[in-house]
Design a protein around this motif. Structure first.
Motif, mmCIF file in Angstrom:
data_model
loop_
_atom_site.group_PDB
_atom_site.id
_atom_site.type_symbol
_atom_site.label_atom_id
_atom_site.label_comp_id
_atom_site.label_asym_id
_atom_site.label_seq_id
_atom_site.Cartn_x
_atom_site.Cartn_y
_atom_site.Cartn_z
ATOM 1 N N PHE A 44 -38.111 72.037 65.914
ATOM 2 C CA PHE A 44 -39.134 72.053 64.871
ATOM 3 C C PHE A 44 -40.166 70.946 65.091
ATOM 4 N N GLY A 45 -39.661 69.755 65.467
ATOM 5 C CA GLY A 45 -40.573 68.655 65.722
ATOM 6 C C GLY A 45 -41.485 68.941 66.901
ATOM 7 N N ALA A 46 -40.939 69.509 67.972
ATOM 8 C CA ALA A 46 -41.755 69.836 69.147
ATOM 9 C C ALA A 46 -42.821 70.868 68.795
ATOM 10 N N PHE A 47 -42.443 71.871 68.004
ATOM 11 C CA PHE A 47 -43.415 72.896 67.609
ATOM 12 C C PHE A 47 -44.525 72.302 66.760
ATOM 13 N N THR A 48 -44.154 71.411 65.831
ATOM 14 C CA THR A 48 -45.153 70.785 64.964
ATOM 15 C C THR A 48 -46.156 69.969 65.771
ATOM 16 N N HIS A 78 -51.571 77.110 47.548
ATOM 17 C CA HIS A 78 -51.217 77.125 46.133
ATOM 18 C C HIS A 78 -50.138 76.069 45.879
ATOM 19 N N PRO A 79 -50.254 75.308 44.782
ATOM 20 C CA PRO A 79 -49.279 74.239 44.513
ATOM 21 C C PRO A 79 -47.834 74.721 44.466
ATOM 22 N N LEU A 80 -47.591 75.930 43.950
ATOM 23 C CA LEU A 80 -46.224 76.424 43.867
ATOM 24 C C LEU A 80 -45.624 76.661 45.256
ATOM 25 N N ILE A 81 -46.453 77.084 46.213
ATOM 26 C CA ILE A 81 -45.966 77.271 47.578
ATOM 27 C C ILE A 81 -45.541 75.926 48.166
ATOM 28 N N THR A 82 -46.321 74.881 47.876
ATOM 29 C CA THR A 82 -45.971 73.553 48.380
ATOM 30 C C THR A 82 -44.671 73.047 47.762
ATOM 31 N N ILE A 83 -44.557 73.147 46.443
ATOM 32 C CA ILE A 83 -43.397 72.594 45.743
ATOM 33 C C ILE A 83 -42.121 73.328 46.134
ATOM 34 N N PHE A 84 -42.106 74.648 45.926
ATOM 35 C CA PHE A 84 -40.885 75.399 46.206
ATOM 36 C C PHE A 84 -40.641 75.547 47.700
ATOM 37 N N GLY A 85 -41.707 75.490 48.499
ATOM 38 C CA GLY A 85 -41.536 75.533 49.944
ATOM 39 C C GLY A 85 -40.813 74.303 50.466
ATOM 40 N N VAL A 86 -41.170 73.131 49.962
ATOM 41 C CA VAL A 86 -40.499 71.903 50.393
ATOM 42 C C VAL A 86 -39.036 71.901 49.937
ATOM 43 N N ILE A 87 -38.787 72.347 48.701
ATOM 44 C CA ILE A 87 -37.403 72.410 48.210
ATOM 45 C C ILE A 87 -36.574 73.344 49.085
ATOM 46 N N LEU A 88 -37.119 74.516 49.380
ATOM 47 C CA LEU A 88 -36.419 75.477 50.227
ATOM 48 C C LEU A 88 -36.248 74.942 51.649
ATOM 49 N N GLY A 89 -37.303 74.329 52.178
ATOM 50 C CA GLY A 89 -37.260 73.845 53.558
ATOM 51 C C GLY A 89 -36.271 72.720 53.763
ATOM 52 N N LEU A 90 -36.201 71.791 52.825
ATOM 53 C CA LEU A 90 -35.242 70.689 52.948
ATOM 54 C C LEU A 90 -33.812 71.195 52.946
ATOM 55 N N LYS A 91 -33.564 72.238 52.181
ATOM 56 C CA LYS A 91 -32.211 72.799 52.134
ATOM 57 C C LYS A 91 -31.868 73.541 53.420
ATOM 58 N N LEU A 92 -32.839 74.244 53.999
ATOM 59 C CA LEU A 92 -32.576 75.069 55.181
ATOM 60 C C LEU A 92 -32.678 74.280 56.483
ATOM 61 N N PHE A 93 -33.706 73.416 56.587
ATOM 62 C CA PHE A 93 -34.039 72.818 57.870
ATOM 63 C C PHE A 93 -33.896 71.303 57.917
ATOM 64 N N GLY A 94 -33.566 70.667 56.799
ATOM 65 C CA GLY A 94 -33.500 69.215 56.809
ATOM 66 C C GLY A 94 -34.891 68.599 56.711
ATOM 67 N N PHE A 95 -35.089 67.480 57.435
ATOM 68 C CA PHE A 95 -36.331 66.720 57.312
ATOM 69 C C PHE A 95 -37.560 67.572 57.608
ATOM 70 N N TRP A 96 -37.513 68.360 58.691
ATOM 71 C CA TRP A 96 -38.683 69.153 59.068
ATOM 72 C C TRP A 96 -38.954 70.287 58.098
ATOM 73 N N GLY A 97 -38.081 70.481 57.122
ATOM 74 C CA GLY A 97 -38.323 71.495 56.101
ATOM 75 C C GLY A 97 -39.529 71.205 55.244
ATOM 76 N N ILE A 98 -39.985 69.941 55.209
ATOM 77 C CA ILE A 98 -41.186 69.623 54.443
ATOM 78 C C ILE A 98 -42.410 70.319 55.029
ATOM 79 N N ILE A 99 -42.338 70.696 56.303
ATOM 80 C CA ILE A 99 -43.427 71.431 56.952
ATOM 81 C C ILE A 99 -43.118 72.921 57.003
ATOM 82 N N PHE A 100 -41.882 73.269 57.399
ATOM 83 C CA PHE A 100 -41.568 74.672 57.648
ATOM 84 C C PHE A 100 -41.170 75.428 56.383
ATOM 85 N N GLY A 101 -40.818 74.727 55.313
ATOM 86 C CA GLY A 101 -40.548 75.412 54.055
ATOM 87 C C GLY A 101 -41.801 76.051 53.482
#
Length: 333
Positions: free
Chosen positions: A34-38, A289-312
């Protein structure tokens, strides 16, 4: 016809099964991927400029970009981590006064409620929690070094084979040419927005928190300011993870005025600035959209760990884009 369908679906099934085994077996190294892709999305234009405009050899161009990444990201990150570790060793809390205050508070609770906070089960639970926390921290530190090595290795080969990877991925996408282009643009837009906006937000929050900690006499304000910057990445909870315990600490040590001032400062200024800056940056960089940012980060942290803040947020945004593609292609007819 039947034989062709059998071969096609059998091949798809084998690809899916083998892909699942590969991903599950290498999941521990996904953070490096994930980090390399980012980083690849952020520096691909530089690779294009060096190889196509300046005619630099691919290997040399990739090496130069890796040096840039190390100088701009990895070196400051490790220096900050080292500084935080040294700073934590210098933290000078009045442990004796704090222990006496906590004992007094526990005695008051036991006198008024009859509940003993220091019973055996509570002590065992606290000990187990601390043990698990220390083990998790040690594991995360080791994981960071492994992920960094994997990221650098993958990034080098992604830069070397940039054109081949992009062409191959482009042809694999199951869309029309227009929709393929829309998907590629959306991915680059979302990755750049989060990879640039989130560090900026964390830095601003850290400076604002540092000001409040210094003004209210919090011990080691630089350390806690940096921790607040990292905690600010997490939406909804965010900076409260750091400043709320500091308010409690100031109150327990008898510094009630500083505790009230810090609580008011963080509750009225830090939290509101967090929300405003977060949404303004995301709106400016990618119109998310703010909701995509908020719920995306919550979902991403659960699925991907640290890089979930970007990929969520990227995952949620891509889901909305695919639904929109389906709607335009099949439903609007």
């Amino acid at each position: 016809m039947i034989k062709e369908k059998y071969l096609r679906y059998s091949l798809i099934g084998l690809i899916t099964l083998m892909g699942w085994f590969i991903v599950s077996g290498l999941w521990a190294y996904m953070n490096g991927l994930f980090g390399a892709f980012t980083v690849f999305v952020l520096v691909r234009n530089q690779m294009i400029y060096l190889t196509e405009k300046r005619h630099v050899k691919k290997a040399l161009a990739a090496a130069l970009i890796l040096l840039e990444v190390s100088a701009c990201v990895l070196v400051p990150l490790y220096m900050l981590t080292w500084a935080l570790v040294n700073k934590m060793q210098e933290v000078n809390l009045d442990i004796k006064e704090l222990i006496e205050t906590v004992r007094h508070l526990i005695s008051m609770i036991e006198d008024k409620t009859g509940y003993d906070l220091l019973n055996v089960s509570n002590i065992e639970a606290a000990t187990g929690f601390l043990t698990r926390s220390v083990q998790a921290i040690i594991s995360q530190v080791g994981g960071v070094f492994i992920a960094t090595f994997v990221m650098i290795l993958l990034l080098y080969f992604m830069l070397i084979s940039r054109q081949e990877i992009e062409d191959y991925t482009y042809h694999l996408l199951p869309f029309s040419d227009d929709n393929k282009q829309a998907v590629m643009v959306e991915v680059r837009r979302m990755v750049r927005s989060n990879a640039i906006g989130i560090p900026m937000l964390a830095f601003i929050q850290g400076i604002i928190a540092l000001t409040g900690y210094w003004a209210t006499g919090v011990p080691s304000p630089v350390l806690f300011g940096a921790l607040t910057a990292f905690a600010g990445i997490i939406p909804l909870v965010g900076t409260g993870i750091v400043w709320a315990p500091l308010v409690v600490y100031l109150a327990l040590t008898g510094n009630w005025i500083a505790a009230i001032c810090l609580a008011a400062y963080c509750g009225l200024i830090l939290i509101n600035i967090d929300n405003v800056i977060r949404f303004l940056l995301q709106k400016k960089l990618a119109d998310i959209h703010p909701l995509i940012t908020i719920f995306g980060v919550i979902l991403g942290l659960k699925l991907f760990g640290f890089w979930g803040i970007i990929f969520g947020p990227l995952l949620l945004s891509m889901f909305c884009l695919l639904v929109n593609i389906f709607k335009k292609k099949y439903l609007d007819r």
